[in-house]
Design a protein around this motif. Structure first.
Motif, PDB file in Angstrom:
ATOM      1  N   THR A  87       0.851  -1.193   0.000  1.00 55.26           N
ATOM      2  CA  THR A  87       0.000   0.000   0.000  1.00 55.26           C
ATOM      3  C   THR A  87       0.884   1.239   0.000  1.00 55.26           C
ATOM      4  N   PHE A  88       0.727   2.072  -1.024  1.00 53.37           N
ATOM      5  CA  PHE A  88       1.552   3.268  -1.173  1.00 53.37           C
ATOM      6  C   PHE A  88       0.713   4.518  -0.930  1.00 53.37           C
ATOM      7  N   SER A 171      -4.612   9.443  -3.797  1.00 49.49           N
ATOM      8  CA  SER A 171      -3.353   9.413  -3.063  1.00 49.49           C
ATOM      9  C   SER A 171      -2.994   8.032  -2.532  1.00 49.49           C
ATOM     10  N   THR A 172      -3.760   7.013  -2.914  1.00 51.21           N
ATOM     11  CA  THR A 172      -3.499   5.661  -2.400  1.00 51.21           C
ATOM     12  C   THR A 172      -3.457   4.655  -3.542  1.00 51.21           C
ATOM     13  N   LEU A 173      -2.385   3.890  -3.583  1.00 56.96           N
ATOM     14  CA  LEU A 173      -2.230   2.842  -4.594  1.00 56.96           C
ATOM     15  C   LEU A 173      -2.004   1.515  -3.876  1.00 56.96           C
ATOM     16  N   ILE A 174      -2.727   0.505  -4.280  1.00 60.13           N
ATOM     17  CA  ILE A 174      -2.581  -0.829  -3.695  1.00 60.13           C
ATOM     18  C   ILE A 174      -2.164  -1.810  -4.779  1.00 60.13           C
ATOM     19  N   ILE A 175      -1.080  -2.529  -4.532  1.00 58.30           N
ATOM     20  CA  ILE A 175      -0.600  -3.549  -5.457  1.00 58.30           C
ATOM     21  C   ILE A 175      -0.611  -4.886  -4.741  1.00 58.30           C
ATOM     22  N   LYS A 176      -1.304  -5.866  -5.325  1.00 60.01           N
ATOM     23  CA  LYS A 176      -1.361  -7.213  -4.759  1.00 60.01           C
ATOM     24  C   LYS A 176      -0.540  -8.165  -5.614  1.00 60.01           C
ATOM     25  N   LEU A 177       0.344  -8.914  -4.957  1.00 63.54           N
ATOM     26  CA  LEU A 177       1.194  -9.864  -5.649  1.00 63.54           C
ATOM     27  C   LEU A 177       0.603 -11.270  -5.570  1.00 63.54           C
ATOM     28  N   SER A 178       0.995 -12.097  -6.522  1.00 69.11           N
ATOM     29  CA  SER A 178       0.553 -13.492  -6.509  1.00 69.11           C
ATOM     30  C   SER A 178       1.401 -14.321  -5.560  1.00 69.11           C
TER      31      SER A 178
END
Length: 539
Positions: A87-88, A171-178
């Protein structure tokens, strides 16, 4: 991990000295071997493009001079306990730099909109969706495979909206990894992860990144001019939101690099810094910043040649090479039998050190060589074959002795001519495909063994076509587990050598040097790039 390998002689960094004093706000000159092919971060492949992009764009994070991950557009971030969710939190006041030249093409209303536009989390979502979309055909798409559903999206089995990247607010970026990825934050500093404004991209109508008028920058510099025949300029971006002060007022690039004269220019202070190819001597009045063992040197075969497209012919030549003839190299030539340079890693480990004594190689076997030779003549339906070897002067004696062994082993129906050429002439011939056999260097512009090996999937400098090798690389690009990465790289390297695409003799190092009056240059290994933010010149 960035795809290239492409073969390069060198990329030079040239900083011209001016008459004013002090170290701040001075214009810098920088010479590239060629104009960038594109400045579209999601599509760029060559080193020149990466150098411009890495100085004109800011990602979520960036690398410090010490190689540590520091805030970029993201002022902070958190990672879930299972290592899968990032979460950025983005800085609230980060702007795109909109070139005033847009007024002429798109009108004042369009310019006014984007000259005040903020960089948001949506710009990162769109950039990654573009990169992974099969329609984009990004050569770096595999760098996103660790993200949730990325492989499915790239293969066309899922829509880009399924990619595990979301922006719940600007203002919020969420990246989900496998699956967990230890180097994911460093990976986010690469060009393919740079932000892209969707509305601006669509407005350029297919011209995004092809001219300086069709690009929005948010990095320490912006692209102010670009003449593809001669030069490109980037200027200090007054809207840059990074914590590090931008020192140079501008960096001016030209595309007339001459590797043979670069060392002399540094010695005389006409050039302030350079990435010297392995054949160059260390210049006077310079400081060695870094030595990079990124080059493998040996016999290189043109696999598209009428004769050398035959695997048995290449095997016949390689299996009858006497390595003892080449045991004594130059100061910058260390004997090696593997194909992947020592500079390359898999995951977070050195590939060459890990493989160690298991390094694949082509063993000398004169009986097997003679058998392969007979098969080659039969397959090619030839009674005699004539070949030419391009050779640098320092290896002439060794190559001519090797020529005698070839003729003794393979017979008088093999005719070989040795031509002495300068390293630059040989490299030019290899790059253009105008050769049969050459004693040449193959340099990796990647720090990843996977990227180096994958650069030959579609032929590369060897012009080697193999569906089986393509399958090996395609499988390798979907792997994240370190043991599987190591095994996949070993399989690919072994395939190259078993098919005698080349015969490695030495590892050699490129050397980054700068004139003693320059400081503050940062080398970015991941894409063979350089950061100019903190460069100072004292004269």
């Amino acid at each position: 991990m960035k795809r290239f390998l492409s073969l390069i002689v060198a990329v030079a960094l040239i900083f011209s000295l001016s008459s004013c004093s002090g170290g701040d706000n001075k214009a810098i000159s920088y010479s590239l071997s060629a104009s960038p092919s594109t400045l579209d971060p999601q599509y760029a492949t060559d080193t020149g493009s990466h150098i411009i992009i890495n100085n004109s764009f800011e990602g979520l994070v960036r690398l410090s001079a010490d190689g540590e991950v520091i805030p970029g557009i993201a002022e902070s971030w958190s990672i879930s306990s299972d290592g899968l969710t990032y979460t950025f939190n983005l800085k609230p006041k980060t702007e795109w730099y909109c070139p005033s030249s847009l007024k002429r093409e798109f009108g004042e209303e369009f310019y006014n909109k984007f000259s005040t536009e903020k960089v948001t989390a949506k710009d990162f979502v769109f950039a990654m969706q573009r990169a992974i979309s099969p329609a984009t055909n990004s050569p770096s798409a595999h760098r996103l495979y660790v993200i949730e559903n990325a492989i499915e999206v790239h293969s066309g089995k899922a829509d880009v909206s399924a990619l595990g990247v979301t922006a719940p607010q600007d203002s919020t970026l969420i990246i989900k990894l496998s699956e967990p990825c230890a180097d994911f934050l460093k990976r986010l500093t690469e060009s393919v992860f740079m932000p892209c404004n969707e509305e601006f991209f669509n407005a350029t109508n297919g011209r995004y990144g092809l001219t300086h008028r069709h690009i929005l920058c948010n990095g320490p510099f912006y692209i102010s001019a670009w003449d593809k025949e001669s030069s490109l300029s980037i200027r200090k971006n007054k809207y840059y939101s990074g914590s590090q002060e931008v020192m140079p007022s501008s960096v001016n690039f030209d595309f007339k690099y001459n590797a043979q004269t670069i060392s002399d220019k540094i010695s005389s202070a006409n050039t302030s810094a350079a990435l010297l190819p392995p054949d160059c001597e260390m210049p006077e009045n310079s400081v060695l910043i870094k030595e990079n063992p990124n080059s493998v040197f040996g016999f290189v075969f043109n696999c598209s040649d009428t004769y050398l497209k035959n695997t048995n012919l290449r095997l016949a030549l390689c299996k009858s090479i006497d390595r003892n003839l080449f045991a004594q190299g130059t100061e910058n030539a260390v004997p090696m039998s593997g194909f992947v340079p020592p500079s390359c890693t898999y995951g977070n480990s050195s590939y060459r050190d890990t493989v160690g004594s298991q390094t694949p190689q082509i063993n000398t076997d004169y009986a097997a060589a003679a058998s392969c030779w007979k098969k080659a003549l039969n397959e090619l339906a030839k009674d005699k074959i004539s070949l030419t070897v391009l050779c640098p002067e320092w290896l002439d004696t060794s190559v001519r002795r090797q020529l005698q062994i070839w003729q003794q082993t393979l017979g008088i129906n093999l005719g070989i001519t040795v031509e002495n050429k300068t390293p630059a002439e040989i490299q030019s011939a290899v790059n253009s495909g105008n050769y049969q056999i050459a004693l040449a260097g193959i340099e990796s512009s990647y720090d990843s063994a996977i990227d180096f090996l994958s650069s030959f999937k579609d032929g590369g400098v060897f012009r080697f076509s193999s569906d089986e090798y393509g399958k090996i690389i395609n499988r390798l690009l979907t792997v994240e587990d370190e043991k599987e990465l190591l095994g996949g790289c070993f399989t690919a390297e072994t395939y190259i050598l078993q098919n005698a695409v080349c015969y490695p003799l030495y590892n050699r190092s490129s050397r980054f040097v700068m004139h003693e009056e320059i400081e503050g240059i940062t080398i970015i290994n991941a894409e063979s790039s350089v950061s100019f933010i903190g460069v100072k010149r004292f004269d």
